[in-house]
Scaffold this motif. Structure first.
Motif, PDB file in Angstrom:
ATOM      1  N   ALA A   1      31.053 -32.824  22.540  1.00 39.74           N
ATOM      2  CA  ALA A   1      29.743 -32.642  21.905  1.00 39.74           C
ATOM      3  C   ALA A   1      28.696 -33.537  22.567  1.00 39.74           C
ATOM      4  O   ALA A   1      27.604 -33.081  22.918  1.00 39.74           O
TER       5      ALA A   1
ATOM      6  N   ASN B   1      31.534 -29.708  12.194  1.00 35.96           N
ATOM      7  CA  ASN B   1      32.542 -30.769  11.997  1.00 35.96           C
ATOM      8  C   ASN B   1      33.534 -30.393  10.892  1.00 35.96           C
ATOM      9  O   ASN B   1      33.347 -29.414  10.174  1.00 35.96           O
TER      10      ASN B   1
ATOM     11  N   CYS C   1      34.210 -29.573  15.974  1.00 34.65           N
ATOM     12  CA  CYS C   1      34.749 -30.936  16.011  1.00 34.65           C
ATOM     13  C   CYS C   1      35.579 -31.276  14.786  1.00 34.65           C
ATOM     14  O   CYS C   1      35.435 -30.675  13.727  1.00 34.65           O
TER      15      CYS C   1
ATOM     16  N   VAL D   1      24.630 -31.820  13.048  1.00 32.00           N
ATOM     17  CA  VAL D   1      25.975 -31.666  12.518  1.00 32.00           C
ATOM     18  C   VAL D   1      25.943 -30.923  11.183  1.00 32.00           C
ATOM     19  O   VAL D   1      25.095 -31.207  10.334  1.00 32.00           O
TER      20      VAL D   1
ATOM     21  N   SER E   1      28.997 -29.286   8.216  1.00 31.77           N
ATOM     22  CA  SER E   1      30.416 -29.247   7.900  1.00 31.77           C
ATOM     23  C   SER E   1      30.829 -27.784   7.746  1.00 31.77           C
ATOM     24  O   SER E   1      30.184 -27.033   7.005  1.00 31.77           O
TER      25      SER E   1
ATOM     26  N   LEU F   1      31.626 -39.200  13.179  1.00 30.76           N
ATOM     27  CA  LEU F   1      31.586 -38.719  14.561  1.00 30.76           C
ATOM     28  C   LEU F   1      31.085 -39.809  15.500  1.00 30.76           C
ATOM     29  O   LEU F   1      31.639 -40.010  16.581  1.00 30.76           O
TER      30      LEU F   1
ATOM     31  N   LYS G   1      28.385 -37.457  10.098  1.00 32.47           N
ATOM     32  CA  LYS G   1      27.585 -38.008  11.193  1.00 32.47           C
ATOM     33  C   LYS G   1      28.075 -39.396  11.605  1.00 32.47           C
ATOM     34  O   LYS G   1      28.282 -39.665  12.786  1.00 32.47           O
TER      35      LYS G   1
ATOM     36  N   VAL H   1      26.804 -28.938  15.997  1.00 28.01           N
ATOM     37  CA  VAL H   1      28.179 -29.425  15.867  1.00 28.01           C
ATOM     38  C   VAL H   1      28.762 -28.988  14.524  1.00 28.01           C
ATOM     39  O   VAL H   1      28.239 -29.340  13.469  1.00 28.01           O
TER      40      VAL H   1
ATOM     41  N   ILE I   1      21.969 -38.327  16.047  1.00 25.64           N
ATOM     42  CA  ILE I   1      22.940 -37.511  15.322  1.00 25.64           C
ATOM     43  C   ILE I   1      22.347 -37.240  13.943  1.00 25.64           C
ATOM     44  O   ILE I   1      22.153 -38.177  13.159  1.00 25.64           O
TER      45      ILE I   1
END
Ligand code: GDP
Length: 180
Positions: free
Chosen positions: A162, A119, A151, A84, A86, A22, A19, A117, A11
């Motif tokens: 994911a 997030n 996510c 990931v 944001s 998650l 990270k 991802v 991740i």
């Protein structure tokens, strides 16, 4: 089959994108508001996809700077990555491709199964506005030949999906878990 296949995933992404949150949500099913930043964590979790059992080794690169990234040693054996960002931090989105290139380079590969991802979708405003739109995230993922999942580690939205998507990409499985 009763044999559990071992698969290592990482991740990665900019600092503060969630990270650790998650990873902890996925592995331990809870959200920690202030997880203290460690250098790196290894987690193990069982996953069943169709007829297959997997033992996932998850390398969470918490607290690391996107440029020093994951040290090469901890990347050894990684079969896929979740990058990931944001959705309320554009800078974290803008380095996604760089992070991917750097890891592929460090591993000496042409490419690696990837899921992008987005997030913190719980922080979108009521009109659905965020710094990075869903369309932009999806377009980047497509360009990278990667999967895309939105996510919220906080609300446990999209987290299982994911990881599931990533393992399916690693294994070349379709959505039902059958080999394609
Ligand atoms: P990391 O540095 O990428 O591992 O990020 P952390 O997991 O430490 O998260 C950074 C901050 O964002 C922490 O304060 C988390 O509580 C918060 N955070 C993580 N995921 C979410 C999320 O989905 N929604 C919201 N609102 N906050 C989140």
């Amino acid at each position: 089959s009763e044999v559990s296949k071992h698969r290592k995933i990482a991740i990665v992404g900019a600092r503060n994108v969630g990270k650790s949150s998650l990873t902890v949500q996925y592995v331990e099913s809870h959200f920690v508001e202030s997880y203290y930043p460690t250098i790196e964590n290894q987690f193990t979790k069982q996953l069943v996809l169709g007829k297959n059992n997997y033992t996932l080794e998850i390398c969470d690169t918490a607290g690391q700077d996107e440029f020093s990234l994951v040290n090469t040693k901890s990347l050894i054996g990684v079969k896929g990555i979740a990058i990931v960002y944001s959705c309320v931090n554009r800078a974290s989105f803008e380095i996604v491709e760089l992070v991917r290139d750097k890891i592929v380079d460090q591993l000496g590969l042409e490419t690696i199964p990837t899921v992008v991802v987005a997030n913190k979708i719980d922080l979108r405003d009521a009109q659905g506005h965020s710094e990075v739109s869903q369309e932009e995230g999806a377009a980047l993922a497509k360009e990278l030949g990667a999967g895309f999942v939105e996510c919220s580690a906080k609300q446990n939205v999209g987290v299982d999906e994911a990881v599931g998507q990533l393992v399916m990409r690693i294994e070349g499985l379709d959505a039902k878990g059958d080999a394609s």
